[in-house]
Design an enzyme around this catalytic site. Structure first.
Site, short mmCIF file in Angstrom:
data_model
loop_
_atom_site.label_atom_id
_atom_site.label_comp_id
_atom_site.label_asym_id
_atom_site.label_seq_id
_atom_site.Cartn_x
_atom_site.Cartn_y
_atom_site.Cartn_z
N ASP A 67 10.97 -1.95 0.44
CA ASP A 67 11.20 -0.50 0.49
C ASP A 67 12.31 -0.25 1.51
OD1 ASP A 67 11.01 2.30 1.05
OD2 ASP A 67 9.04 2.36 0.17
N ARG B 265 -5.71 -0.67 -5.22
CA ARG B 265 -5.03 -1.98 -5.22
C ARG B 265 -5.35 -2.81 -6.45
NH1 ARG B 265 -2.54 -3.06 -0.23
NH2 ARG B 265 -3.64 -2.33 1.61
#
Ligand SMILES: O=P(O)(O)OC[C@H]1O[C@H](OP(=O)(O)OP(=O)(O)O)[C@H](O)[C@@H]1O
Ligand SMILES: Nc1nc2[nH]cnc2c(=O)[nH]1
Length: 177
Positions: A105, A167
């Site tokens: 990111d 997740r």
């Protein structure tokens, strides 16, 4: 399971699995002429768990693998800027490390870990990310291996969480925050 509003599937599980097979083949080719005893795959917990498992199985290389717990987001959608490495990684002294993470990111996590590995004396660190927000991070770190370039949206599923949830979703979902 209730999903966040405005979320949609970015990559379904079949697309993810196929892409991981392709990445695994590229990694295999890269290390084909190397001494496998010199290589250690290091994956960043928690987010990279599903990716690392699938990649390791698909590579089918007899190399060491371990995880290190690193975190900087907590429950936020933005990096805190403070990358905490929770495990001691002083003993990672393989000549070559394949660093595996779910997402690139801002690049802060990977840069911090790479610097630490290099200071340990690791000669070569190759990076492998399933997802890369390349437009956002402006190519600040060029992955050696990557799955998909994605836009600047918060993603979850296949290891990636929202405040510890989601997740274990098989697909990768995105939502605008
Ligand atoms: O490129 P960056 O901006 O540094 O972001 C990438 C990191 O963020 C996430 O970890 P997080 O800190 O959320 O911990 P987690 O893996 O335990 O969810 C993800 O798993 C990457 O490791
Ligand atoms: N779950 C999740 N974790 C991240 N860490 C850095 N970017 C992201 C993202 O888009 N989603």
């Amino acid at each position: 399971m209730k999903l966040p509003p405005n979320s949609s599937v970015l990559f379904d599980s079949q697309t993810i699995r196929s892409r991981i097979l392709e990445i695994a083949e590229k990694v295999r080719q890269y290390y084909a002429s190397c001494d496998l005893g010199e290589i250690e795959m290091v994956w960043i917990a928690e987010g990279a768990r599903h990716f690392a498992d699938a990649l390791f199985n698909a590579m089918n290389l007899s190399i060491k693998m371990r995880s290190i717990k690193v975190s900087s987001y907590g429950k936020s959608f933005e990096s805190s800027g403070d990358v905490k490495i929770y495990d001691s990684i002083n003993d990672i002294k393989a000549r070559r490390v394949l660093l595996v993470d779910d997402i690139l990111d801002t690049g802060l996590t990977a840069k911090t870990v790479i610097a630490k590995l290099k200071s340990n004396g690791v000669e070569e660190v190759k990076t492998c990310f399933l997802l890369n927000k390349a437009e956002k991070n402006k190519g600040c770190l060029k992955p050696d291996f990557e799955g998909f370039e994605i836009p600047d949206k918060y993603v979850f599923g296949f290891g990636l969480d929202i405040a510890g949830e989601y997740r274990d979703l098989p697909d990768i979902m995105a939502f605008d925050y």
